[in-house]
Scaffold this motif. Structure first.
Motif, PDB file in Angstrom:
ATOM      1  N   ALA A  37     -30.603   5.303  15.135  1.00  0.00           N
ATOM      2  CA  ALA A  37     -29.577   6.087  15.815  1.00  0.00           C
ATOM      3  C   ALA A  37     -29.959   7.589  15.627  1.00  0.00           C
ATOM      4  O   ALA A  37     -30.578   7.749  14.737  1.00  0.00           O
ATOM      5  CB  ALA A  37     -28.277   5.869  15.064  1.00  0.00           C
ATOM      6  N   VAL A  38     -29.279   8.400  16.467  1.00  0.00           N
ATOM      7  CA  VAL A  38     -29.352   9.732  16.319  1.00  0.00           C
ATOM      8  C   VAL A  38     -28.204  10.501  16.385  1.00  0.00           C
ATOM      9  O   VAL A  38     -27.386  10.079  17.088  1.00  0.00           O
ATOM     10  CB  VAL A  38     -30.424  10.365  17.135  1.00  0.00           C
ATOM     11  CG1 VAL A  38     -31.920   9.847  17.062  1.00  0.00           C
ATOM     12  CG2 VAL A  38     -30.287  10.228  18.828  1.00  0.00           C
ATOM     13  N   ALA A  39     -27.915  11.819  16.035  1.00  0.00           N
ATOM     14  CA  ALA A  39     -27.118  12.855  16.263  1.00  0.00           C
ATOM     15  C   ALA A  39     -27.611  14.048  16.426  1.00  0.00           C
ATOM     16  O   ALA A  39     -28.442  14.464  15.824  1.00  0.00           O
ATOM     17  CB  ALA A  39     -26.013  12.646  15.074  1.00  0.00           C
ATOM     18  N   ILE A  40     -27.461  14.543  17.562  1.00  0.00           N
ATOM     19  CA  ILE A  40     -27.958  16.102  18.071  1.00  0.00           C
ATOM     20  C   ILE A  40     -26.821  16.876  17.463  1.00  0.00           C
ATOM     21  O   ILE A  40     -25.884  17.133  18.074  1.00  0.00           O
ATOM     22  CB  ILE A  40     -28.271  15.975  19.580  1.00  0.00           C
ATOM     23  CG1 ILE A  40     -29.305  14.868  19.929  1.00  0.00           C
ATOM     24  CG2 ILE A  40     -28.744  17.386  19.631  1.00  0.00           C
ATOM     25  CD1 ILE A  40     -30.562  15.146  19.106  1.00  0.00           C
ATOM     26  N   LEU A  41     -27.094  17.743  16.450  1.00  0.00           N
ATOM     27  CA  LEU A  41     -25.879  18.748  15.894  1.00  0.00           C
ATOM     28  C   LEU A  41     -25.999  20.001  17.001  1.00  0.00           C
ATOM     29  O   LEU A  41     -26.759  20.699  17.064  1.00  0.00           O
ATOM     30  CB  LEU A  41     -26.164  19.117  14.514  1.00  0.00           C
ATOM     31  CG  LEU A  41     -26.160  18.038  13.581  1.00  0.00           C
ATOM     32  CD1 LEU A  41     -26.439  18.363  12.171  1.00  0.00           C
ATOM     33  CD2 LEU A  41     -25.064  17.099  13.400  1.00  0.00           C
ATOM     34  N   GLN A  42     -24.614  20.294  17.485  1.00  0.00           N
ATOM     35  CA  GLN A  42     -24.591  21.579  18.260  1.00  0.00           C
ATOM     36  C   GLN A  42     -23.721  22.395  17.477  1.00  0.00           C
ATOM     37  O   GLN A  42     -22.808  22.062  16.706  1.00  0.00           O
ATOM     38  CB  GLN A  42     -24.061  21.051  19.627  1.00  0.00           C
ATOM     39  CG  GLN A  42     -24.709  20.099  20.346  1.00  0.00           C
ATOM     40  CD  GLN A  42     -26.168  20.701  21.093  1.00  0.00           C
ATOM     41  OE1 GLN A  42     -26.071  21.792  21.291  1.00  0.00           O
ATOM     42  NE2 GLN A  42     -27.098  19.743  20.889  1.00  0.00           N
ATOM     43  N   PRO A  43     -24.068  23.862  17.769  1.00  0.00           N
ATOM     44  CA  PRO A  43     -23.001  24.934  17.011  1.00  0.00           C
ATOM     45  C   PRO A  43     -21.596  24.910  17.189  1.00  0.00           C
ATOM     46  O   PRO A  43     -21.417  24.235  18.609  1.00  0.00           O
ATOM     47  CB  PRO A  43     -23.882  26.030  17.197  1.00  0.00           C
ATOM     48  CG  PRO A  43     -24.365  25.697  18.485  1.00  0.00           C
ATOM     49  CD  PRO A  43     -24.794  24.561  18.578  1.00  0.00           C
ATOM     50  N   ASP A  44     -20.734  25.173  16.171  1.00  0.00           N
ATOM     51  CA  ASP A  44     -19.362  25.052  16.746  1.00  0.00           C
ATOM     52  C   ASP A  44     -19.012  26.754  16.642  1.00  0.00           C
ATOM     53  O   ASP A  44     -19.510  27.206  15.431  1.00  0.00           O
ATOM     54  CB  ASP A  44     -18.435  24.084  15.784  1.00  0.00           C
ATOM     55  CG  ASP A  44     -17.277  24.058  16.242  1.00  0.00           C
ATOM     56  OD1 ASP A  44     -16.897  23.830  17.298  1.00  0.00           O
ATOM     57  OD2 ASP A  44     -16.439  23.818  15.378  1.00  0.00           O
ATOM     58  N   ASN A  45     -18.204  27.079  17.495  1.00  0.00           N
ATOM     59  CA  ASN A  45     -17.413  28.436  17.156  1.00  0.00           C
ATOM     60  C   ASN A  45     -18.711  29.573  17.101  1.00  0.00           C
ATOM     61  O   ASN A  45     -18.617  30.427  16.362  1.00  0.00           O
ATOM     62  CB  ASN A  45     -16.540  28.533  16.196  1.00  0.00           C
ATOM     63  CG  ASN A  45     -15.256  27.851  16.494  1.00  0.00           C
ATOM     64  OD1 ASN A  45     -14.752  27.693  17.509  1.00  0.00           O
ATOM     65  ND2 ASN A  45     -14.900  27.225  15.424  1.00  0.00           N
ATOM     66  N   GLY A  46     -19.879  29.404  17.928  1.00  0.00           N
ATOM     67  CA  GLY A  46     -20.874  30.393  17.789  1.00  0.00           C
ATOM     68  C   GLY A  46     -21.600  30.513  16.540  1.00  0.00           C
ATOM     69  O   GLY A  46     -22.056  31.507  16.262  1.00  0.00           O
ATOM     70  N   SER A  47     -21.619  29.386  15.857  1.00  0.00           N
ATOM     71  CA  SER A  47     -22.215  29.352  14.471  1.00  0.00           C
ATOM     72  C   SER A  47     -23.920  29.485  14.402  1.00  0.00           C
ATOM     73  O   SER A  47     -24.401  29.948  13.530  1.00  0.00           O
ATOM     74  CB  SER A  47     -21.908  28.138  13.507  1.00  0.00           C
ATOM     75  OG  SER A  47     -22.734  27.045  14.137  1.00  0.00           O
ATOM     76  N   GLY A  48     -24.456  28.921  15.643  1.00  0.00           N
ATOM     77  CA  GLY A  48     -25.900  29.235  15.553  1.00  0.00           C
ATOM     78  C   GLY A  48     -26.713  28.208  14.974  1.00  0.00           C
ATOM     79  O   GLY A  48     -27.907  28.264  14.978  1.00  0.00           O
TER      80      GLY A  48
END
Length: 190
Positions: A37-48
């Motif tokens: 399994a994988v999870a691609i982490l995406q920024p929240d609220n412009g965190s970068g």
């Protein structure tokens, strides 16, 4: 009468075929008895903050490896959250995944949420993390597939401080990045 018998027999054969197809479909993601399994982490609220989380399970233990970039240096809480719903960003991922209704703790504690993975350590904006865990499952009743990985702004206190949020969230603060955990084909861990 013969026509009714043929119709009933056809229905039974079709039903068995569907069951066989369903069984194969459920098992097709297992390769050599391993589940990926994988999870691609995406920024929240412009965190970068971005990252990738890889998981491999043999049905008994799950190895979780992550590489996260864009974090400030130091420790950051890292958890599996209950929902794969990211419609409103990481906040809609819900609380830590806690099917056994335990208090928050560290990954080596008896008293902990299934989703309590402790902290990642970032140095020069890069965090590498690896753990093998016996509570996190990729199959069965308590599978984390379809739930979310979340990295937080602050250090997780592992439920050991006097802060009012310690026993529920580890006082780990804002959610910087998140991603839904999904089934994957095979890959190698670094």
């Amino acid at each position: 009468m013969y026509l009714i018998f043929v119709l009933v027999l056809t229905k039974i054969i079709a039903h068995q075929g569907c069951q066989h197809e369903q069984h194969n479909h459920k098992e097709e993601y297992k390769i050599n008895n391993l589940i990926y399994a994988v999870a691609i982490l995406q920024p929240d609220n412009g965190s970068g903050v971005n990252g990738i989380v890889k998981m491999i399970s043999d049905g008994y233990t799950t190895t979780i490896q992550a590489k996260i970039t864009g974090l400030s240096d130091g420790l950051h809480g890292f958890h599996i959250h209950e929902f794969g719903n990211l419609i409103k960003g990481c906040i809609s991922a819900g609380p830590h995944y806690n099917p056994h209704e335990k208090l928050h703790g560290g990954p080596n504690d008896q008293e902990r949420h299934v989703g309590d993975l402790g902290n990642v350590y970032s140095e020069n904006g890069i965090a590498n993390f690896k753990i093998t865990d016996n509570l996190v499952k990729l199959n069965g009743q308590y599978s984390v597939i379809g739930r979310s990985m979340v990295v937080h702004a602050n250090e997780d206190d592992l439920g050991k401080s006097d802060h009012p949020d310690s026993k529920s969230t580890g006082n780990a603060g804002a959610r910087l990045a998140c991603g839904v955990i999904g089934i994957s084909g095979p890959f190698e861990l670094d």
